[in-house]
Write a protein that holds these residues in place. Structure first.
Motif, mmCIF file in Angstrom:
data_model
loop_
_atom_site.group_PDB
_atom_site.id
_atom_site.type_symbol
_atom_site.label_atom_id
_atom_site.label_comp_id
_atom_site.label_asym_id
_atom_site.label_seq_id
_atom_site.Cartn_x
_atom_site.Cartn_y
_atom_site.Cartn_z
ATOM 1 N N ARG A 105 0.850 -1.196 0.000
ATOM 2 C CA ARG A 105 0.000 0.000 0.000
ATOM 3 C C ARG A 105 0.880 1.238 0.000
ATOM 4 N NH1 ARG A 105 -2.954 1.306 4.214
ATOM 5 N NH2 ARG A 105 -1.772 0.088 5.723
ATOM 6 N N PRO A 106 0.433 2.322 -0.651
ATOM 7 C CA PRO A 106 1.237 3.545 -0.669
ATOM 8 C C PRO A 106 1.139 4.320 0.643
ATOM 9 C CG PRO A 106 -0.803 3.898 -1.866
ATOM 10 C CD PRO A 106 -0.776 2.442 -1.473
ATOM 11 N N PHE A 107 2.208 5.018 0.990
ATOM 12 C CA PHE A 107 2.245 5.921 2.138
ATOM 13 C C PHE A 107 1.837 5.215 3.439
ATOM 14 C CE2 PHE A 107 2.007 8.993 -1.322
ATOM 15 C CZ PHE A 107 2.915 9.967 -0.908
ATOM 16 N N VAL A 108 2.614 4.222 3.846
ATOM 17 C CA VAL A 108 2.332 3.543 5.112
ATOM 18 C C VAL A 108 3.500 3.660 6.096
ATOM 19 C CG1 VAL A 108 0.720 1.894 4.113
ATOM 20 C CG2 VAL A 108 3.143 1.315 4.200
ATOM 21 N N GLY A 109 4.625 4.200 5.682
ATOM 22 C CA GLY A 109 5.750 4.378 6.581
ATOM 23 C C GLY A 109 5.635 5.688 7.345
ATOM 24 N N LYS A 110 6.760 6.232 7.773
ATOM 25 C CA LYS A 110 6.747 7.487 8.528
ATOM 26 C C LYS A 110 6.177 8.624 7.695
ATOM 27 C CE LYS A 110 10.595 6.357 11.629
ATOM 28 N NZ LYS A 110 11.953 6.741 12.094
ATOM 29 N N ALA A 111 6.522 8.629 6.395
ATOM 30 C CA ALA A 111 5.978 9.677 5.526
ATOM 31 C C ALA A 111 4.461 9.529 5.403
ATOM 32 C CB ALA A 111 6.634 9.606 4.138
ATOM 33 N N GLY A 112 3.972 8.310 5.374
ATOM 34 C CA GLY A 112 2.530 8.087 5.301
ATOM 35 C C GLY A 112 1.815 8.509 6.564
ATOM 36 N N GLN A 113 2.456 8.280 7.700
ATOM 37 C CA GLN A 113 1.856 8.707 8.959
ATOM 38 C C GLN A 113 1.749 10.232 9.030
ATOM 39 O OE1 GLN A 113 4.304 6.878 11.974
ATOM 40 N NE2 GLN A 113 3.987 4.816 11.137
#
Length: 264
Positions: free
Chosen positions: A130-138
């Protein structure tokens, strides 16, 4: 014309002349048919090389494949998002696919008024698909929440739909190459056509390069333009904001501009 025949030529002289001509290579005196030396002779067909047993014939040159054209045809044949995802999964001309764990297609509500287009999956996105699930996604989720939007919302007014320029993670999180962007761009264009959002958010330089044909996010951000036939606003990528917290002021201004454009 005077005849070349000499009647008083003796036997021994004639024999000597004949032997001399044989030494020069003459092997017959006349041909069955006359030869016109001034006539243009047809070209002989090229000899076909004999195929020896056990030796394969030489390879036949195959027509060169255009990865962009193949992507256009596959994308155009996708009638819905499920078919588009299947077409991307079947596309074999991007080397990024070989090293990625997952095809990162999208997240959020496809009925949303806003479609966010990021750059490419990172390690966390590749692992979860899924896109944007790391720290940037948070951080992105917190940014959207600040203006009353949520990727998990069912209401299209509050929801967002998220995708990327590239569905596969580049090795070592490097920037995508121009040829990789070009070959996958037909799928992204078709993605926007199928979702039909009211507004598009171009997050980061790579997204601007794909959608606008130019880079320079610090210059482009906050200025409404058009991409994929839709009103679009370039914004800083959340990963950039994590490295450069001082840019959050500009990011907040862009979020307010997005909210205002939506009419709320």
């Amino acid at each position: 014309m005077e005849s070349a025949y000499t009647p008083d030529l003796d036997y021994h002289t004639a024999l000597a002349l004949l032997e001399w001509q044989v030494e020069l290579g003459a092997d017959e005196t006349i041909l069955e048919t006359p030869v016109n030396r001034y006539e243009v002779q047809p070209e002989k067909p090229a000899a076909v090389a004999a195929v020896r047993p056990g030796i394969p014939p030489p390879p036949v040159a195959q027509p060169k494949i255009d990865p962009v054209q193949v992507a256009r045809q596959m994308a155009a044949g996708a009638g819905d998002l499920v078919a588009l995802r299947g077409a991307m999964a079947a596309y074999e001309h991007c080397e990024l696919k070989r090293g990625a764990k997952s095809l990162v297609f999208s997240d959020g509500n496809p009925a949303a008024r806003v479609m966010i287009i990021g750059e490419a999956p990172g390690r966390d996105e590749d692992r979860e698909g899924r896109p944007f699930v790391g720290k940037a996604g948070q951080l992105l989720d917190r940014m959207l929440g600040a203006i009353g939007m949520d990727r998990r919302a069912d209401d299209p007014v509050q929801a967002v739909y998220i995708s990327n320029v590239l569905p596969w993670r580049p090795p070592q999180n490097r920037d995508p190459k121009p040829e990789e962007i070009q070959m996958l761009l037909p799928f992204l264009r078709r993605h926007v056509e199928l979702v039909q959002p009211d507004l598009v958010v171009l997050m980061g330089n790579i997204s601007c390069q794909a959608g606008l044909g130019k880079r320079g996010i610090t210059r482009l951000r906050g200025q409404w333009t058009e991409a994929y036939g839709k009103p679009a606003i370039p914004m800083f990528h959340p990963a950039y904001l994590l490295r450069s917290p001082h840019a959050k002021r500009e990011a907040w201004a862009d979020l307010l501009s997005l909210k205002s454009r939506l009419g709320g």
